[in-house]
Design a protein around this motif. Structure first.
Motif, short mmCIF file in Angstrom:
data_model
loop_
_atom_site.label_atom_id
_atom_site.label_comp_id
_atom_site.label_asym_id
_atom_site.label_seq_id
_atom_site.Cartn_x
_atom_site.Cartn_y
_atom_site.Cartn_z
N UNK A 64 0.79 -1.22 0.00
CA UNK A 64 0.00 0.00 0.00
C UNK A 64 0.82 1.27 0.00
N UNK A 65 2.04 1.22 0.55
CA UNK A 65 2.82 2.45 0.72
C UNK A 65 4.14 2.45 -0.05
N UNK A 66 4.63 1.29 -0.45
CA UNK A 66 5.94 1.22 -1.11
C UNK A 66 5.82 0.35 -2.35
N UNK A 67 5.15 0.87 -3.36
CA UNK A 67 4.86 0.06 -4.57
C UNK A 67 6.08 -0.25 -5.42
N UNK A 68 7.18 0.48 -5.23
CA UNK A 68 8.36 0.25 -6.07
C UNK A 68 9.24 -0.89 -5.57
N UNK A 69 8.87 -1.52 -4.46
CA UNK A 69 9.61 -2.69 -4.03
C UNK A 69 10.07 -2.65 -2.60
N UNK A 70 10.54 -3.81 -2.18
CA UNK A 70 11.06 -3.96 -0.82
C UNK A 70 12.37 -4.74 -0.88
N UNK A 71 13.37 -4.19 -0.22
CA UNK A 71 14.69 -4.82 -0.16
C UNK A 71 14.92 -5.36 1.25
N UNK A 72 15.52 -6.53 1.34
CA UNK A 72 15.82 -7.13 2.65
C UNK A 72 17.24 -7.68 2.62
N UNK A 73 18.00 -7.38 3.67
CA UNK A 73 19.35 -7.94 3.77
C UNK A 73 19.72 -8.10 5.23
N UNK A 74 20.42 -9.19 5.52
CA UNK A 74 20.98 -9.38 6.87
C UNK A 74 22.39 -8.83 6.85
N UNK A 75 22.62 -7.80 7.68
CA UNK A 75 23.88 -7.07 7.61
C UNK A 75 25.02 -7.73 8.37
N UNK A 76 24.69 -8.60 9.34
CA UNK A 76 25.79 -9.20 10.12
C UNK A 76 26.74 -9.94 9.18
N UNK A 77 28.02 -9.58 9.29
CA UNK A 77 29.04 -10.23 8.47
C UNK A 77 29.18 -9.65 7.08
N UNK A 78 28.37 -8.62 6.77
CA UNK A 78 28.43 -8.00 5.43
C UNK A 78 29.01 -6.60 5.52
N UNK A 79 29.65 -6.18 4.45
CA UNK A 79 30.12 -4.80 4.35
C UNK A 79 29.15 -4.00 3.49
N UNK A 80 29.11 -2.69 3.65
CA UNK A 80 28.26 -1.87 2.76
C UNK A 80 28.59 -2.08 1.29
N UNK A 81 29.85 -2.33 0.98
CA UNK A 81 30.27 -2.58 -0.41
C UNK A 81 29.53 -3.79 -0.97
N UNK A 82 29.47 -4.89 -0.19
CA UNK A 82 28.78 -6.10 -0.65
C UNK A 82 27.28 -5.87 -0.79
N UNK A 83 26.69 -5.17 0.17
CA UNK A 83 25.24 -4.96 0.15
C UNK A 83 24.84 -4.08 -1.03
N UNK A 84 25.62 -3.05 -1.32
CA UNK A 84 25.32 -2.19 -2.48
C UNK A 84 25.31 -3.02 -3.77
N UNK A 85 26.24 -3.95 -3.88
CA UNK A 85 26.28 -4.82 -5.06
C UNK A 85 25.02 -5.66 -5.17
N UNK A 86 24.55 -6.21 -4.04
CA UNK A 86 23.32 -7.01 -4.07
C UNK A 86 22.12 -6.17 -4.48
#
Length: 676
Positions: A64-86
């Motif tokens: 209802x509020x976020x029609x362009x999508x939803x992103x989910x990631x577990x950050x433990x053990x990840x760097x921002x560099x890796x998450x941006x790539x995903x």
């Protein structure tokens, strides 16, 4: 570059089927995410359901509020560099190798979009900040075991017992839970409302339908603790705690082990610095609080039971420093109440010098009352660790609190625990026996008090322990007076006085002098009694111990009443009442009220006499002082008889005399001094 209509990522995990919602908490998350998107942090201890709530809230608002999508990631053990790539891959975009290029491409991609990002299990604020979209239509929901510096923070704690029972019922069946309701309640209590622990326990029970819930309760209550039993499939409380502890600095992890190793349910505000050994303990405990491994309650620190089991490191030095800190503060409180370190036996336990808090400095008795549960626990911790000297000194110092509050159960319990620890400590055993004798005197159990005091006296005489002998001689004087042996009474009191004079202890001297004044009065020597009471007041001039001064004024009022000076007696007793109330000495207050009632009765003031005597009886009943209540009722019987209410008088007298008979007392002997 902006993403087109497709692909639109929908990465939210499925919501758990056995979710037991805390609707108010869930709604607060939804309200912050809509209608104006925000950055919201769900934070709390391991296993409290942060991710579960985040996922449920995200599903509730996603389409209802976020029609362009939803992103989910577990950050433990990840760097921002890796998450941006995903994230870029999720949008169907190429992934540059350079961090700055990735960040630029990500910001271009989310510009002007309505996206919901769920960043789960963040370990630092730096992991989050690089991923925050700059588009006003995007919301970010973060979960973390740490209190991160983010705009909107919602604390997620344990579930309430009713919700915990509901969660268990969804896993193993409502009928199975209701069929073992007491065991289910015990399981919830042991697991402290942790949804993760409850899910693991429920999964184990669901996989073993032939197990009674009580069997798992017994396992979790066993000597090896809970953590090894709280694992099932891929879920493990210990593993989650290991992850969280791995986020800590070395100082914080060391402090966690030391605090957990103390074993106390609550730790005072000074404990982290004391156990760590220097000021770094404060910054380390702040880190532990931020990580939800230690909580703050009423100014104290609390290490939850599962964390204690996980982190505890045996450290006798840390425990001794905490117990030594409590002993130092108890010394401070008692000295403040008695004007110095008087009428006490001091042992060889090492004190840890810690700063008294404002309440202790301004109202020592209120501090004692507020700290009573922790202080009693300190006795048990010392005994369990084999620290017998600390155990008996702590118990002995606590008598100041027990006497004032008439907490006879706490008195008995702490002394029994300390006695068990002092099997090889002759002096500590003698002190505790003498202290327990004072308890029995307070309960009018004089035969037991005499027996215990004689055992203690013999030890003190062998050791040449003057401080112990002062207490023993005074006790023997009191028990001798209870049986009317006034020659022996005087002898014991005179020995006690000589000891306290030699020690230079004004409080001890005043206590014995006013007891001797009572013997003088029994012997028909009011002049001698008056001289002793004046001497008692004189030695208290510089120390002003309120409870002892209340006793002296009580004695003075009794003396003046006996010689017919009722006006002066009333003034002295009124002063005694004010002092007893200032010292919050309820037992002493009951004695003064009783004598005020007797004095008013002698003056023919029957209305005020009745009020004083009824108040005295009520306080005695609340203090479980059956002899004191009987004494007040006996006087009330005389008063009612004088008023012509003979039936009520007869009933009161019969009840009072039955109590005197039970304790082997004569009515004239019921008027016994309230003890220090």
């Amino acid at each position: 570059m902006q993403i087109g209509l497709f692909p639109r990522p929908h990465q939210l995990p499925a919501a758990v089927s056995d979710f037991v919602g805390r609707e108010e908490l869930l709604q607060s998350v939804v309200d912050l995410l809509t209608p104006l998107p925000q950055v919201v942090l769900l934070t709390g201890p391991v296993g409290t359901g942060k991710t579960t709530h985040a996922v449920h809230a995200a599903h509730r608002v996603a389409n209802g509020h976020f029609p362009d999508g939803q992103l989910f990631v577990r950050l433990r053990g990840c760097t921002p560099y890796e998450v941006l790539g995903r994230f870029l891959s999720s949008f169907g975009l190429s992934v540059p190798g350079d961090f700055a290029a990735r960040l630029s491409a990500y910001r271009d991609a989310v510009a002007h979009q309505s996206l919901l990002l769920v960043l789960d299990d963040a370990t630092s604020v730096e992991q989050v900040t690089a991923l925050l979209p700059h588009s006003p239509g995007c919301a970010v929901l973060v979960t973390s075991r740490h209190r991160l510096r983010l705009p909107h923070v919602i604390d997620v704690g344990p579930v309430e017992p009713a919700q915990a029972i509901a969660l268990l019922g969804k896993q193993i069946g409502v009928s199975r839970v209701s069929g073992e309701a007491s065991s289910a309640d015990a399981l919830v209590s042991i697991l402290d409302g942790s949804p993760l622990a409850l899910r693991i326990a429920g999964a184990r029970l669901a996989a073993r339908p032939h197990w009674p819930i009580s069997l798992l309760v017994d396992q979790l209550s066993g000597p090896h603790g809970c953590l090894d039993a709280l694992t099932h499939g891929g879920l493990s409380v210990r593993a989650r705690l290991e992850e969280t502890a791995g986020d800590l600095s070395l100082h914080a992890r060391r402090l966690l082990g030391l605090l957990a190793g103390v074993g106390a349910r609550r730790l005072p505000s000074w404990a982290p610095v004391a156990v760590f050994g220097d000021g770094r303990g404060q910054s380390a405990v702040d880190e532990l609080v931020s990580s939800h491994l230690v909580s703050v309650s009423g100014g104290d620190y609390v290490v939850p039971p599962l964390v204690r089991e996980f982190a505890a490191q045996a450290s006798p030095e840390a425990l001794q420093r905490v117990l030594g800190g409590w002993l130092h503060l108890l010394d401070h409180a008692r000295s403040a109440l008695y004007g110095g370190d008087f009428s006490i036996v001091r042992g060889s336990a090492v004190r840890e010098v810690v700063r008294p808090d404002p309440l202790l400095r301004t109202d020592p008795l209120a501090w004692l009352e507020a700290s009573s549960s922790s202080l009693c626990e300190a006795v048990e911790l010392a005994a369990s660790a084999g620290l017998d000297e600390l155990s008996w000194e702590l118990a002995h110092r606590l008598v100041t609190l027990f006497e004032t509050c008439s907490d006879y159960d706490g008195w008995q319990r702490t002394h029994d625990v300390a006695l068990a620890a002092c099997s090889a400590n002759v002096r500590g055993t003698a002190v505790l026996r003498c202290s327990l004798a004072s308890l029995h005197i307070s309960q009018s159990r004089y035969d037991i008090a005499r027996e215990m005091t004689v055992l203690a006296k013999d030890v003190f005489e062998d050791l040449g322990d003057l401080a112990g002998l002062g207490l023993a001689y005074r006790n023997l004087g009191i028990v001798s007076r209870s049986s009317g042996q006034f020659v022996e009474t005087r002898r014991w009191y005179q020995r006690g006085l000589a000891v306290y004079e030699r020690l230079g202890d004004p409080v001890g001297q005043a206590s014995v002098l006013q007891n001797l004044a009572q013997v003088d009065l029994y012997d028909g020597d009011p002049a001698g009694a008056l001289a002793r009471l004046r001497a008692a007041l004189h030695v208290c001039d510089r120390v002003f111990p309120q409870r002892v001064l209340a006793q002296i004024n009580y004695r003075l009022g009794k003396l003046l009443s006996a010689v017919g000076q009722h006006d002066q007696a009333f003034d002295a007793l009124t002063a005694a009442l004010d002092l007893a109330r200032s010292a919050r000495d309820r037992r002493g207050e009951s004695f003064v009220l009783y004598l005020l009632g007797c004095t008013e009765f002698s003056r023919g003031r029957l209305g005020s006499a009745r009020t004083f005597l009824h108040d005295a009886a009520a306080i005695c009943e609340s203090n479980f002082d059956v002899v004191g209540a009987a004494r007040a009722r006996l006087e009330l019987a005389s008063l009612y008889r004088a008023c012509g209410e003979t039936q009520l008088a007869g009933e009161l007298e019969a009840t009072a005399r039955a109590v005197y008979s039970e304790f082997g007392l004569k009515p004239a002997m019921g008027d016994l001094i309230f003890q220090m």
